[in-house]
Structures are given as C-alpha cells and as structure tokens.
Design an enzyme around this catalytic site. Structure first.
Site, PDB file in Angstrom:
ATOM      1  N   CYS A  37       1.138  -2.905  15.540  1.00 20.49           N
ATOM      2  CA  CYS A  37       0.957  -2.250  14.047  1.00 20.49           C
ATOM      3  C   CYS A  37       0.345  -3.329  13.074  1.00 20.49           C
ATOM      4  O   CYS A  37       0.798  -4.741  13.532  1.00 20.49           O
ATOM      5  CB  CYS A  37       2.381  -2.326  13.428  1.00 20.49           C
ATOM      6  SG  CYS A  37       2.581  -1.859  11.697  1.00 20.49           S
ATOM      7  N   CYS A  79       6.151  -6.896   6.865  1.00 20.91           N
ATOM      8  CA  CYS A  79       7.192  -6.661   7.913  1.00 20.91           C
ATOM      9  C   CYS A  79       7.625  -7.831   8.947  1.00 20.91           C
ATOM     10  O   CYS A  79       6.528  -8.507   9.384  1.00 20.91           O
ATOM     11  CB  CYS A  79       6.931  -5.525   8.595  1.00 20.91           C
ATOM     12  SG  CYS A  79       8.168  -4.658   9.457  1.00 20.91           S
ATOM     13  N   CYS A 103       6.189  -5.401  15.721  1.00 23.07           N
ATOM     14  CA  CYS A 103       5.625  -4.644  16.759  1.00 23.07           C
ATOM     15  C   CYS A 103       4.407  -4.780  16.955  1.00 23.07           C
ATOM     16  O   CYS A 103       3.437  -4.950  16.132  1.00 23.07           O
ATOM     17  CB  CYS A 103       5.876  -2.982  16.292  1.00 23.07           C
ATOM     18  SG  CYS A 103       7.419  -2.721  15.635  1.00 23.07           S
ATOM     19  N   CYS A 155       3.659   8.340   1.174  1.00 25.68           N
ATOM     20  CA  CYS A 155       3.986   7.432   1.968  1.00 25.68           C
ATOM     21  C   CYS A 155       4.223   6.273   1.456  1.00 25.68           C
ATOM     22  O   CYS A 155       3.182   5.650   0.904  1.00 25.68           O
ATOM     23  CB  CYS A 155       3.072   7.273   3.347  1.00 25.68           C
ATOM     24  SG  CYS A 155       3.219   6.028   4.489  1.00 25.68           S
ATOM     25  N   GLU A 175       0.813  -1.132   0.064  1.00 27.52           N
ATOM     26  CA  GLU A 175      -0.118   0.000  -0.127  1.00 27.52           C
ATOM     27  C   GLU A 175       0.910   1.270  -0.111  1.00 27.52           C
ATOM     28  O   GLU A 175       2.147   1.222   0.445  1.00 27.52           O
ATOM     29  CB  GLU A 175      -0.998   0.060   1.206  1.00 27.52           C
ATOM     30  CG  GLU A 175      -2.082  -1.194   1.033  1.00 27.52           C
ATOM     31  CD  GLU A 175      -2.904  -1.087   2.246  1.00 27.52           C
ATOM     32  OE1 GLU A 175      -4.080  -1.210   1.891  1.00 27.52           O
ATOM     33  OE2 GLU A 175      -2.677  -1.085   3.292  1.00 27.52           O
ATOM     34  N   CYS A 196      -1.679   5.764   9.647  1.00 23.96           N
ATOM     35  CA  CYS A 196      -0.205   5.122  10.300  1.00 23.96           C
ATOM     36  C   CYS A 196      -0.613   3.715  10.928  1.00 23.96           C
ATOM     37  O   CYS A 196      -1.367   3.690  11.960  1.00 23.96           O
ATOM     38  CB  CYS A 196       0.455   5.922  11.385  1.00 23.96           C
ATOM     39  SG  CYS A 196       0.846   7.550  10.902  1.00 23.96           S
TER      40      CYS A 196
END
Ligand code: SAH
Length: 381
Positions: free
Chosen positions: A136, A129, A133, A122, A109, A355
């Site tokens: 997230c 990933c 975390c 962005c 994205e 975010c």
C-alpha cells in the site's frame, strides 16, 4: 498572551452533541435539528443564510461556532470521470516555531467514483497510516495523526458542494472509509462521523451504503458490532497466516481465525447480509490456484463476498499486478466452489486515485508503524 477560545466546528457534532451544544447556548433542542437541515440537507455553511433561525441566535453562533471544511489544494479528474481531491487539514495544535519552515498543514486525499447506478465517495480517516501493509502506497508515508470527526464529515460536505449539490438530488449514494488511514485505529472519531452519515437529519445514507474497511483490528471490530450499524469490509489479502503476516502485519497480532470469528460475530450482531473481503491480486504472491482453494476452505458457506482488486502499482513497489488471466482463473475457482467473488474494476488510475495509491502529503510524521513492533500506540479508541 491568550488567544480567543477556538470555535466549535459544527460538522464534528452528532445530533445529540449538537443538541447539547445549542442547549448550553440557552436554545431549545429543536434548533439543533434546524441547524442540521441547513448543514446537511441544504449544504449551507453561512449562518446568515439560515433564515429560520433568530438573528440573535445567528449572531451568537458566529461567536462560538463555525463550519469549516478541509481546503482544496488540487482537483484531478480522470478520463473515466473519477475525481480526486488533495485536501489540506490544519494541524490541530499551533505549530511551535520551527528553525526550518515547516508546512502547518498535512494533506489527505478523497476520491469520488461515479457509476451509472451510484456515486461512491472514498474518504480518509487518518493522515497517513501506521498499519504498514507492504503493498500500500499510503503505508510508505508513515503516520502523522488521526483526523477529527469534523475533518471526516467535512470531506463529505465539501464533496457535495464540489459535485454541484442540489437539495433532494443525491449524487453521493455510498460512502466508504477506503481512503488513507485505518478507520478502526481512529475509532472515536470515525464512529460519530459514520453516525452523521447515516442520520436522517445528516447525510441520510442507508446503513448498507456506509462501509468501514479495516485491515483487521479485531477488538475494535467487536466494539463496532455492538455500537453501530454500518457495513464492514475486511482487507484479507491472503488465505493463510504465513502470507498474511507478511502482507498485513497486524495479522501477527490478530491472526486469520480470530479475524474471521470477529467477522461472523459482526454479521450476526448486525443482522448484516455479509462481509466484503478485499483481496489485492499480487502477481505470483497470492494469486495462485492453491490460494484460491485455501480461500474456499475458509469462506465456503459463510456470509462472505470477495472483492478481487488488481494491484495498483506505485513508485518503488516490489509487487506487480496479477495478469488478467490469473485473476480470471482465481475468480472462477472461487465462484465454481460456492464463494462469491467479483473483480473490482480499476477506476481513476490515470490520476493515481485507485485503491492503495492515495498518498496525500504527510510531513512531521511520527512514523509509528506496526510492522516491526506491533505496539498498539497508533491505535486510539
Ligand atoms: N486501512 C483500511 C482502509 C484502506 S481501504 C483497510 O486496510 O481496509 C483501501 C483498500 O485498498 C484496502 O483493502 C487496501 O488493502 C487496498 N489496497 C492498498 N494498497 C493497494 C494497492 N496498491 N493496490 C490495490 N489495492 C490496494
């Protein structure tokens, strides 16, 4: 059976590499500069339109080179003007014939955030990933692979086209590596991409407006300080190791003191103004006054700016967003003790573009996660 050799995607080449490429084709180095102007200053991808290149050179280019960008699967526009694209990136290697039909692409994205004085793109650096975390959404997807330089640069090229590119008019003024992925875990593809963003024959964006955001890969931060000159943001999220170990597992390998050392080193080496620290505001977890006072002790008098990000929820998360009153109180403690802190306005949350909400579509993941093992396997430099 042998297939034709793959064409070189020109979006993956820095100026020096493009120059070497055209020289290998028997052309003069200035042809590389002409090509770059077509690609980046005019947003042209069709070699036939590059009219100041000799016809014979264009014909050769068509045989060995291409300009290929990720394919748009879906575009969403938020009530506040934020745009999000779901993009397919092809698998670099041909997929083995699978017993059950497997999609041959992954999806990432990309988000464009328009503001009165700037336009921020962005972009993603990896499919998924591996940093794991806990707050997230991307982490929930696991990790599939690094994006190539061409796929990273291709995002910006494509966004320019989608945003109605006009020569000379700048719509994208800032680029942030804050989409999916840990950019410094894909160092060898991210750094050349950043170089193309900043190159005046590339997107020609000033070095203070290209920001790499990292969860804290200290060795790569030190390398970045020596090798490039873009801006750095660091996902801090907790003021002490006990809490950060839990929220950002890479902290178990590179704790806060080591991380901050690398930050101040970066500022000094780069002659940068400051490091931006991202701090997600999680209700009752890291948003108490004592956390703010701990941050003051860490950051007071240092070249640091804190960016407080209200947590953006996603399905099945155990966290809640801090209340506006808690965020305000937190910010006031920091500001009144000499630490600059601002609250990031949530943009595009009606289309899950805020975010930490970027998920794309990650299949065939190798699910290398750092949380449990902290092995560096997902980190390629
Ligand atoms: N891996 C890099 C790039 C991601 S940037 C990094 O960690 O810095 C995206 C920013 O959004 C990071 O600061 C990340 O920690 C933050 N973030 C992640 N999930 C979030 C969420 N659910 N709500 C708000 N911010 C989040």
């Amino acid at each position: 059976m042998s297939s034709a050799p793959a064409k070189t995607n020109l979006l993956g080449l820095t100026q020096a590499e493009l120059q070497a490429f055209v020289e290998r084709m028997g052309e003069k180095p200035f042809r590389a500069r002409q090509l770059m102007k077509w690609l980046y200053h005019r947003n042209v991808s069709d070699f036939d339109e590059m009219t100041d290149l000799a016809k014979s050179f264009r014909a050769k280019l068509k045989e060995v080179a291409e300009v290929r960008v990720p394919r748009i699967l879906r575009t969403q526009v938020s009530a506040d003007g934020t745009r999000k694209w779901l993009l397919a990136v092809e698998s670099p290697e041909p997929q083995p014939p699978a017993p059950s039909p497997q999609p041959s692409f992954q999806a990432i994205e990309m988000v464009f955030i328009p503001e009165p004085d700037r336009g921020t793109l962005c972009i993603s650096s990896q499919v998924g990933c591996a940093m794991d975390c806990t707050f997230c959404a991307t982490a929930q997807q696991g990790f599939n692979r690094n994006l190539t330089t061409a796929e990273i640069v291709g995002q910006v090229w494509l966004a320019n086209r989608e945003l109605g590119f006009k020569p000379g008019a700048r719509v994208i003024t800032n680029i942030v590596f804050m989409g999916m992925g840990e950019p410094l875990a894909n160092y060898r593809n991210v750094v050349p991409a950043a170089e193309i963003f900043m190159d005046d024959l590339g997107f020609d964006i000033s070095r203070r407006r290209v920001t790499v955001s990292t969860s804290g890969l200290v060795p790569q931060m030190r390398r970045l300080a020596a090798e490039t000159n873009c801006a750095l943001a660091v996902s801090l999220h907790a003021p002490n190791d006990a809490l950060r170990d839990e929220l950002v597992p890479i902290n178990r390998k590179h704790p806060i003191a080591e991380l901050l050392d690398a930050c101040w080193h970066y500022v000094e080496k780069q002659n940068a103004r400051s490091i931006t620290f991202e701090y997600v505001m999680l209700d009752g977890i890291n948003d108490q006054p004592e956390h703010a006072y701990e941050l003051v002790r860490l950051l007071k008098g240092k070249p640091a700016k804190l960016n407080l990000i209200p947590f953006n929820p996603f399905p099945q998360t155990r966290y809640r967003r801090s209340t506006p009153a808690a965020i305000e109180r937190f910010r006031d403690i920091l500001n009144s003790h000499g630490v600059i802190a601002t609250t990031r306005r949530t943009r595009g949350d009606d289309i899950d573009a805020a975010c930490g909400q970027l998920v794309g579509r990650v299949t065939n993941r190798t699910t290398v996660r750092l949380g449990s093992k902290l092995i560096g396997v997902a980190v390629q430099s």
